[in-house]
Design a protein around this motif. Structure first.
Motif, short mmCIF file in Angstrom:
data_model
loop_
_atom_site.label_atom_id
_atom_site.label_comp_id
_atom_site.label_asym_id
_atom_site.label_seq_id
_atom_site.Cartn_x
_atom_site.Cartn_y
_atom_site.Cartn_z
N MET A 12 0.78 -1.18 -0.10
CA MET A 12 0.05 0.05 -0.06
C MET A 12 0.86 1.31 0.08
SD MET A 12 -3.16 0.82 -0.05
CE MET A 12 -4.36 2.04 0.38
N LYS A 13 2.08 1.22 0.60
CA LYS A 13 2.77 2.28 0.70
C LYS A 13 3.63 2.40 -0.49
CE LYS A 13 4.23 2.26 5.75
NZ LYS A 13 5.23 2.02 6.71
N LEU A 14 3.77 1.50 -1.33
CA LEU A 14 4.39 1.77 -2.48
C LEU A 14 3.42 2.67 -3.60
CD1 LEU A 14 6.66 1.02 -4.66
CD2 LEU A 14 5.57 -0.90 -5.22
N ILE A 15 2.21 2.00 -3.67
CA ILE A 15 1.19 2.89 -4.32
C ILE A 15 1.11 4.44 -4.04
CG2 ILE A 15 -1.15 2.82 -4.98
CD1 ILE A 15 -1.26 -0.26 -4.59
N ILE A 16 1.00 4.70 -2.86
CA ILE A 16 0.88 6.18 -2.31
C ILE A 16 2.31 6.77 -2.78
CG2 ILE A 16 1.03 7.58 -0.24
CD1 ILE A 16 -0.88 5.40 1.09
N ASN A 17 3.44 6.24 -2.43
CA ASN A 17 4.59 6.78 -2.93
C ASN A 17 4.63 7.06 -4.49
OD1 ASN A 17 5.47 6.85 -0.36
ND2 ASN A 17 6.65 5.08 -0.56
N VAL A 18 4.14 6.02 -5.17
CA VAL A 18 4.19 6.23 -6.64
C VAL A 18 3.24 7.54 -7.21
CG1 VAL A 18 3.40 5.11 -8.70
CG2 VAL A 18 4.78 3.95 -7.25
N ILE A 19 2.17 7.20 -6.30
CA ILE A 19 1.05 8.40 -6.66
C ILE A 19 1.54 9.83 -6.41
CG2 ILE A 19 -1.02 9.61 -5.92
CD1 ILE A 19 -2.15 6.54 -5.82
N ILE A 20 2.58 10.17 -5.36
CA ILE A 20 2.88 11.40 -4.75
C ILE A 20 4.09 11.63 -5.78
CG2 ILE A 20 4.31 12.42 -3.01
CD1 ILE A 20 2.95 10.63 -0.82
N ILE A 21 4.72 10.72 -6.11
CA ILE A 21 5.91 11.11 -7.00
C ILE A 21 5.35 11.46 -8.80
CG2 ILE A 21 7.77 9.93 -8.53
CD1 ILE A 21 8.73 8.40 -5.91
N ALA A 22 4.42 10.77 -8.95
CA ALA A 22 3.79 11.10 -10.36
C ALA A 22 3.11 12.58 -10.13
CB ALA A 22 2.62 9.96 -10.45
N ALA A 23 2.51 12.98 -9.13
CA ALA A 23 2.16 14.23 -8.87
C ALA A 23 3.12 15.20 -9.05
CB ALA A 23 1.34 14.20 -7.76
N ILE A 24 4.30 15.09 -8.29
CA ILE A 24 5.28 16.05 -8.35
C ILE A 24 5.83 16.20 -9.66
CG2 ILE A 24 7.56 16.41 -7.44
CD1 ILE A 24 6.63 15.13 -4.70
N ILE A 25 6.13 14.80 -10.40
CA ILE A 25 6.42 15.11 -11.70
C ILE A 25 5.56 15.83 -12.53
CG2 ILE A 25 7.03 13.51 -13.98
CD1 ILE A 25 8.34 11.67 -11.94
N ALA A 26 4.16 15.53 -12.58
CA ALA A 26 3.35 16.17 -13.39
C ALA A 26 3.29 17.58 -13.10
CB ALA A 26 1.96 15.60 -13.04
N LEU A 27 3.46 17.99 -11.74
CA LEU A 27 3.49 19.38 -11.38
C LEU A 27 4.64 20.17 -12.03
CD1 LEU A 27 2.39 21.99 -9.89
CD2 LEU A 27 3.83 21.24 -7.93
N ALA A 28 6.03 19.56 -11.98
CA ALA A 28 7.07 20.32 -12.77
C ALA A 28 6.98 20.09 -14.13
CB ALA A 28 8.17 19.23 -12.19
N PHE A 29 6.40 19.11 -14.77
CA PHE A 29 6.09 19.23 -16.05
C PHE A 29 5.19 20.34 -16.61
CE2 PHE A 29 4.03 17.70 -20.22
CZ PHE A 29 5.07 17.72 -21.01
N TYR A 30 4.13 20.80 -15.73
CA TYR A 30 3.20 21.71 -16.04
C TYR A 30 3.97 23.07 -16.07
CZ TYR A 30 -0.38 24.99 -15.17
OH TYR A 30 -1.15 26.18 -15.04
N LEU A 31 4.70 23.29 -14.75
CA LEU A 31 5.31 24.55 -14.64
C LEU A 31 6.36 24.65 -15.72
CD1 LEU A 31 6.03 24.51 -11.02
CD2 LEU A 31 4.12 25.72 -12.22
#
Length: 52
Positions: free
Chosen positions: A1-20
């Protein structure tokens, strides 16, 4: 479960960086200063050249 949460957080950070990054490059193509919204000396010099 922790792995899925970590992947979601990392994906959100990468998406935000790409958007900016995309937003910054689009503003640069429009002739606006890509770094800020302030009226700095470089912008004033560019405006003076356009008026001449």
């Amino acid at each position: 479960m922790k792995l899925i949460i970590n992947v979601i957080i990392i994906a959100a950070i990468i998406a935000l960086a790409f958007y900016l990054l995309v937003k910054t490059f689009q503003r640069g193509k429009q002739g606006k200063c890509a770094a800020c919204d302030y009226d700095c000396e470089i912008k004033k010099l560019a405006k003076n050249k356009k008026q001449l």
